[in-house]
Scaffold this motif. Structure first.
Motif, PDB file in Angstrom:
ATOM      1  N   VAL A  37       0.858  -1.187   0.000  1.00 50.53           N
ATOM      2  CA  VAL A  37       0.000   0.000   0.000  1.00 50.53           C
ATOM      3  C   VAL A  37       0.892   1.234   0.000  1.00 50.53           C
ATOM      4  O   VAL A  37       1.663   1.454   0.938  1.00 50.53           O
ATOM      5  N   GLY A  38       0.788   2.025  -1.054  1.00 49.14           N
ATOM      6  CA  GLY A  38       1.633   3.207  -1.185  1.00 49.14           C
ATOM      7  C   GLY A  38       2.678   3.011  -2.258  1.00 49.14           C
ATOM      8  O   GLY A  38       3.512   2.121  -2.152  1.00 49.14           O
ATOM      9  N   CYS A  39       2.648   3.855  -3.283  1.00 51.58           N
ATOM     10  CA  CYS A  39       3.559   3.697  -4.422  1.00 51.58           C
ATOM     11  C   CYS A  39       4.522   4.868  -4.546  1.00 51.58           C
ATOM     12  O   CYS A  39       4.809   5.351  -5.654  1.00 51.58           O
ATOM     13  N   ILE A  75       1.213  -7.886   4.123  1.00 46.19           N
ATOM     14  CA  ILE A  75       0.825  -6.554   3.665  1.00 46.19           C
ATOM     15  C   ILE A  75       1.871  -5.566   4.181  1.00 46.19           C
ATOM     16  O   ILE A  75       2.293  -5.628   5.338  1.00 46.19           O
ATOM     17  N   ILE A  76       2.330  -4.685   3.297  1.00 38.04           N
ATOM     18  CA  ILE A  76       3.330  -3.670   3.655  1.00 38.04           C
ATOM     19  C   ILE A  76       2.721  -2.306   3.357  1.00 38.04           C
ATOM     20  O   ILE A  76       2.415  -2.003   2.202  1.00 38.04           O
ATOM     21  N   LEU A 122      -2.361   6.217   8.477  1.00 33.42           N
ATOM     22  CA  LEU A 122      -2.964   5.370   7.443  1.00 33.42           C
ATOM     23  C   LEU A 122      -2.258   4.020   7.369  1.00 33.42           C
ATOM     24  O   LEU A 122      -2.899   2.976   7.220  1.00 33.42           O
ATOM     25  N   ASN A 123      -0.950   4.028   7.503  1.00 35.84           N
ATOM     26  CA  ASN A 123      -0.189   2.774   7.476  1.00 35.84           C
ATOM     27  C   ASN A 123      -0.589   1.856   8.620  1.00 35.84           C
ATOM     28  O   ASN A 123      -0.781   0.650   8.436  1.00 35.84           O
ATOM     29  N   ALA A 140       4.482  -1.917   8.795  1.00 34.89           N
ATOM     30  CA  ALA A 140       4.058  -0.529   8.621  1.00 34.89           C
ATOM     31  C   ALA A 140       5.256   0.408   8.673  1.00 34.89           C
ATOM     32  O   ALA A 140       6.179   0.204   9.459  1.00 34.89           O
ATOM     33  N   ARG A 141       5.227   1.431   7.832  1.00 33.13           N
ATOM     34  CA  ARG A 141       6.239   2.487   7.923  1.00 33.13           C
ATOM     35  C   ARG A 141       5.727   3.558   8.875  1.00 33.13           C
ATOM     36  O   ARG A 141       4.651   4.120   8.674  1.00 33.13           O
TER      37      ARG A 141
END
Length: 257
Positions: free
Chosen positions: A16-18, A79-80, A88-89, A106-107
């Motif tokens: 999730v997140g590009c 899931i990353i 959100l992460n 999660a970041r």
């Protein structure tokens, strides 16, 4: 969009997140043979990455249950979440852990949260929390404390260091065997590897070190500076530092220094 077949032994991974981190993860994990699905609100980024790497792309909010369903969260192994928002992460990972049996990473970059990393990881069931700015500050502080070394890595919760050092001409290590090293230094260490003219050696006791050899040695954190002093090498530890910029990485670095 087309989706690549999952190679034997590969994992089903949702990213999730590009942004820069997400794109780098996609590039590396695809090379390793994993089945990747990306999620982002930016349709252009999804189109570019999914076409470039032949992976599944979902446009939407990664913290939405329906979006995670479309991404195949029920069958995901991992899931990353690496969006720009820490909240959100964390929400993405929390939701994923509720609806599936996948692991979650999660970041989290905000200093306020970094103080509670252990608590967050345990209470939310996260496999890992990554903080690129904090890791960058740790690397910078290690280099500033021991600039003589080519590379300094820590492990065992920071209690041990793996250091890479190039032996210059005239150094006491030149012509010394691994067995003789203990007589030249009182520091307890282990020479793990020696790089010489493009070749890597795992040295035995009778291995003789030469000029321009790059040695990798492991020792306790507080012993590395003593070792360099024993072999007549100035550590040149930095005493005064100017940090330009006041972002998260600068905050973490200033705190460590």
């Amino acid at each position: 969009m087309s989706k690549q077949k999952k190679p034997a032994g590969g994992l089903n991974i949702i990213i999730v997140g590009c942004g820069k981190v997400g794109t780098t993860l996609v590039e590396q994990l695809v090379k390793e043979g994993h089945d990747i699905t990306i999620v982002d609100k930016n349709a252009k980024k999804i189109q570019e990455l999914s076409s470039l790497y032949d992976i599944m792309g979902i446009v939407g909010n990664g913290a939405s249950f329906s979006v995670q369903q479309d991404a195949g969260i029920e069958n995901a192994d991992l899931i990353i979440a690496v969006t720009e928002s820490d909240e959100l992460n964390l929400l993405c990972c929390t939701l994923a852990k509720r609806v599936a049996k996948c692991s979650a990473i999660a970041r989290v970059r905000t200093p306020d949260y970094s103080k509670e990393i252990v608590y967050l990881r345990e209470k939310l069931g996260l496999a890992m929390v990554i903080n690129p700015e904090l890791e960058a500050s740790r690397e910078a502080s290690r280099i500033l404390c021991l600039p003589t070394a080519l590379e300094v890595n820590t492990f065992a919760n920071g209690q041990a260091e793996l250091i890479k050092y190039k032996i210059p001409e005239g150094n006491p290590l030149v012509g010394t065997t691994i067995a003789e090293l203990s007589r030249k230094t009182a520091t307890s260490l282990l020479i793990c590897a020696v790089e010489r003219e493009g070749e890597i050696y795992i040295p035995s006791g009778d291995f003789t070190m030469k000029k321009n050899d790059v040695i990798s040695f492991c020792t306790q954190r507080n012993f590395s500076r003593t070792f360099f002093e024993d072999i007549s090498v100035k550590t040149n530890q930095v005493k005064n530092t100017m940090i330009i910029g006041g972002g998260k990485a600068a905050y973490y670095l200033a705190k460590r220094l």
